[in-house]
Motif scaffolding. Sequence first.
Motif, mmCIF file in Angstrom:
data_model
loop_
_atom_site.group_PDB
_atom_site.id
_atom_site.type_symbol
_atom_site.label_atom_id
_atom_site.label_comp_id
_atom_site.label_asym_id
_atom_site.label_seq_id
_atom_site.Cartn_x
_atom_site.Cartn_y
_atom_site.Cartn_z
ATOM 1 N N ASP A 158 1.038 -1.306 -0.352
ATOM 2 C CA ASP A 158 -0.052 0.035 0.152
ATOM 3 C C ASP A 158 0.931 1.532 -0.082
ATOM 4 O OD1 ASP A 158 -2.165 -1.288 -0.274
ATOM 5 O OD2 ASP A 158 -3.040 -1.397 1.953
ATOM 6 N N ARG A 200 2.106 2.453 -3.573
ATOM 7 C CA ARG A 200 0.914 2.097 -4.159
ATOM 8 C C ARG A 200 0.613 3.992 -4.172
ATOM 9 N NH1 ARG A 200 -4.407 0.006 -4.053
ATOM 10 N NH2 ARG A 200 -4.339 0.309 -6.004
ATOM 11 N N TRP A 201 0.762 3.926 -2.623
ATOM 12 C CA TRP A 201 0.450 5.461 -2.179
ATOM 13 C C TRP A 201 1.098 6.545 -2.840
ATOM 14 C CZ3 TRP A 201 -2.986 8.704 -1.699
ATOM 15 C CH2 TRP A 201 -4.332 8.127 -1.482
ATOM 16 N N LYS A 249 -8.163 0.017 -4.651
ATOM 17 C CA LYS A 249 -7.806 -1.520 -3.906
ATOM 18 C C LYS A 249 -7.877 -2.386 -5.215
ATOM 19 C CE LYS A 249 -5.800 -2.821 -0.328
ATOM 20 N NZ LYS A 249 -5.008 -2.948 1.163
ATOM 21 N N LEU A 289 -7.655 3.346 -0.024
ATOM 22 C CA LEU A 289 -6.998 3.238 1.354
ATOM 23 C C LEU A 289 -6.689 4.562 1.006
ATOM 24 C CD1 LEU A 289 -4.055 2.048 -1.461
ATOM 25 C CD2 LEU A 289 -5.066 1.187 1.501
ATOM 26 N N THR A 332 -7.208 1.406 5.571
ATOM 27 C CA THR A 332 -7.533 1.574 4.615
ATOM 28 C C THR A 332 -9.299 0.843 5.401
ATOM 29 O OG1 THR A 332 -6.698 -0.351 3.661
ATOM 30 C CG2 THR A 332 -8.665 -1.003 3.812
#
Length: 152
Positions: free
Chosen positions: A29, A32-33, A75, A81, A128
Amino acid sequence: MISSASRHYDSPLTPEERLLATIRHSQDDEQRWQAAEKLWELNPAHPEGPVLRTKDLGLYLQGHHITLLVGMLIKHNQQRLILVRLLPPQSAGYLPKGLSLTGQDDSDDTVFAVCSREQDDYIQFKFTAAAGDRFCLVIRWNEANVTEHFIV
């Protein structure tokens, strides 16, 4: 014969394509951010980028123009997220010491709390949530506070 719509496998990916690959395929995560924020810097209107909204809280926090940024990225499992971040005005550079950001669930139970220290240029929390979840953010500094309510 390769059609013009196909990419050659030896062609390098553009920066945007590399970021999209990370957003689409990474299980991390945090990665991804980071990719989503970089994509937003390159192309704020990209449909796979994060949804980011800001609000100036200066009216509520004794004239300190603190910015609340809330971001959302979907997600793979349709969970969301969520990123919440407090930022100082560009002219200040740092948040005031002791500024707190608290997240509460729909039962008013505290889920997280972060507090600025001396020379913090932002504070944040990532979590999340599922579509339809409710939460609120409480921002406090000295005697002033503001509460913002959200539905994911």
